[in-house]
Design a protein around this motif. Structure first.
Motif, short mmCIF file in Angstrom:
data_model
loop_
_atom_site.label_atom_id
_atom_site.label_comp_id
_atom_site.label_asym_id
_atom_site.label_seq_id
_atom_site.Cartn_x
_atom_site.Cartn_y
_atom_site.Cartn_z
N ASP A 1 45.33 51.96 35.18
CA ASP A 1 46.58 51.40 35.83
C ASP A 1 47.03 52.31 36.99
OD1 ASP A 1 46.57 49.32 34.37
OD2 ASP A 1 48.08 50.08 32.81
N ARG A 2 46.92 53.72 36.76
CA ARG A 2 47.35 54.58 37.52
C ARG A 2 46.43 54.59 38.80
NH1 ARG A 2 46.51 60.42 35.21
NH2 ARG A 2 44.19 59.76 35.46
N ALA A 3 45.29 54.52 38.49
CA ALA A 3 44.23 54.52 39.82
C ALA A 3 44.55 53.30 40.58
CB ALA A 3 42.75 54.42 39.22
N ARG A 4 44.97 52.13 39.80
CA ARG A 4 45.26 51.08 40.55
C ARG A 4 46.35 51.18 41.52
NH1 ARG A 4 48.65 46.73 40.27
NH2 ARG A 4 47.88 44.56 40.93
N GLU A 5 47.50 51.80 41.00
CA GLU A 5 48.71 52.05 41.89
C GLU A 5 48.28 53.03 43.06
OE1 GLU A 5 52.60 52.99 40.51
OE2 GLU A 5 51.93 52.76 38.19
N ILE A 6 47.41 54.00 42.77
CA ILE A 6 46.84 54.80 43.94
C ILE A 6 46.27 53.85 44.87
CG2 ILE A 6 45.48 56.74 44.50
CD1 ILE A 6 46.19 58.17 41.77
N LEU B 1 31.15 42.97 35.94
CA LEU B 1 31.34 43.55 37.44
C LEU B 1 32.32 44.34 37.16
CD1 LEU B 1 31.52 39.87 39.14
CD2 LEU B 1 29.53 41.46 38.86
N ALA B 2 31.70 45.73 37.39
CA ALA B 2 32.86 46.94 37.26
C ALA B 2 33.29 47.34 38.56
CB ALA B 2 31.80 47.87 36.54
N GLY B 3 34.00 46.56 39.16
CA GLY B 3 34.85 47.04 40.24
C GLY B 3 34.11 47.31 41.60
N ASN C 1 38.96 50.20 43.35
CA ASN C 1 40.05 50.40 44.45
C ASN C 1 39.53 49.67 45.55
OD1 ASN C 1 37.60 52.15 44.29
ND2 ASN C 1 38.16 52.79 46.25
N HIS C 2 38.66 48.85 45.72
CA HIS C 2 38.41 48.06 46.89
C HIS C 2 38.75 46.41 46.46
CE1 HIS C 2 36.71 50.61 50.20
NE2 HIS C 2 36.46 51.35 48.95
N ASP C 3 38.97 46.26 45.04
CA ASP C 3 39.46 45.03 44.50
C ASP C 3 40.50 45.08 43.38
OD1 ASP C 3 37.40 46.05 42.89
OD2 ASP C 3 36.12 44.27 43.03
N PRO C 4 41.44 45.69 43.69
CA PRO C 4 42.45 46.16 42.71
C PRO C 4 43.32 45.05 42.03
CG PRO C 4 43.29 46.72 44.77
CD PRO C 4 42.15 45.94 45.26
N TYR C 5 43.16 43.72 42.71
CA TYR C 5 44.40 42.81 42.26
C TYR C 5 44.15 42.16 41.03
CZ TYR C 5 45.16 43.56 47.36
OH TYR C 5 45.13 44.17 48.57
N GLU C 6 43.05 41.82 40.62
CA GLU C 6 42.32 41.18 39.63
C GLU C 6 41.43 41.86 38.58
OE1 GLU C 6 40.98 37.59 40.68
OE2 GLU C 6 42.98 37.02 41.81
N GLY C 7 41.68 41.25 37.29
CA GLY C 7 40.67 41.87 36.44
C GLY C 7 41.40 43.16 35.55
N GLN D 1 35.04 43.21 49.15
CA GLN D 1 36.18 44.00 49.69
C GLN D 1 37.28 42.80 49.87
OE1 GLN D 1 34.07 46.95 49.81
NE2 GLN D 1 35.54 47.17 51.58
N ALA D 2 38.20 43.00 48.74
CA ALA D 2 39.21 42.01 48.43
C ALA D 2 40.41 42.66 49.37
CB ALA D 2 39.86 42.11 47.09
N ARG D 3 40.37 43.72 49.94
CA ARG D 3 41.40 44.34 50.82
C ARG D 3 41.27 44.14 52.39
NH1 ARG D 3 43.70 49.73 48.67
NH2 ARG D 3 45.49 49.02 49.54
N THR D 4 40.03 43.51 52.61
CA THR D 4 39.91 43.29 54.14
C THR D 4 40.58 42.05 54.44
OG1 THR D 4 37.55 44.45 53.78
CG2 THR D 4 37.88 43.04 55.73
N VAL D 5 40.93 41.92 55.66
CA VAL D 5 41.57 40.76 56.42
C VAL D 5 40.77 40.10 57.34
CG1 VAL D 5 43.92 41.71 55.66
CG2 VAL D 5 42.78 42.18 58.01
#
Length: 217
Positions: free
Chosen positions: A139-144, A36-38, A77-83, A42-46
């Protein structure tokens, strides 16, 4: 081993046409491993939409476990927390990543980019593009991604919700077209610079399907 790579399902997104995991199970027949390549959900949706997104993702993972499928999860970038940021297949011949690491500023078409341009520049200052690895690019992309705080959009009916999420503001459309025009060239540059000799790069992120070839890559 038969491997399936999927990305950008955006489970839980108001504009998605994937209403349930049952719509995907046909793809899993005869599959031994799934990457599952990212941007799978929508992990950032509340709120309620976020809970729905998490539930759909958990349903998908459960379906693979039931079938005995080996699973590897990469972040987007929509599920940046894990993986992880990347994985290597076929003894390093194939590099798989979400795709936001390909461009230095990760997601040039992001509607939040103009608002957080200074903060993104500070992230870029931390990384020497000539000295980092593919993993560090991710890692840079995740920070962004975590810097670009999502801007809530009004909930509109289909198909208006698509035009709102995909085409607003108008500068977003211009950036998308610019990236689509050069994405093959940029992916080749990324593969040659960070691919550790890999012959293939598989990624999503750009929402444009295709196969690009340059010589033997």
């Amino acid at each position: 081993m038969r491997t399936l790579v999927m990305s950008d399902l955006h489970l839980g997104h108001p504009a998605t046409r994937l209403l349930g995991v049952e719509m995907l199970v046909g793809l899993l027949e005869g599959i031994d491993r799934v990457v599952l390549a990212g941007d799978v959900w929508q992990a950032r949706t509340v709120g309620a939409l976020g809970e729905k997104a998490r539930g759909l993702f958990e349903d998908l993972v459960r379906e693979m476990k039931v079938r005995g499928i080996e699973l590897e999860v990469l972040r987007g970038n929509h599920d940046p927390y894990e993986g992880k940021g990347v994985c290597w297949l076929e003894e390093g011949k194939i590099l798989v990543t979400h795709g936001d690491a390909v461009y230095e500023n990760a997601t040039p078409w992001s509607r939040e980019m103009p608002r957080f341009r200074v903060e993104v520049a500070k992230v870029l200052e931390k990384y020497d593009a000539d000295q980092i690895s593919a993993e560090e690019c991710c890692d840079r992309a995740r920070e962004i991604a975590l810097t670009l705080v999502p801007v809530p959009l009004p909930q509109l009916p289909v198909p208006l919700n698509f035009f709102m999420t995909a085409l607003w503001p108008p500068s977003r459309t211009f950036q998308m077209l610019r990236v689509w025009r050069g994405m093959g060239r940029e992916c080749l540059r990324f593969l040659e610079k960070y691919g550790r000799g890999a012959d293939f790069l598989i990624c999503g992120h750009f929402h444009r399907s295709g196969i690009w070839q340059h010589e033997d890559r």
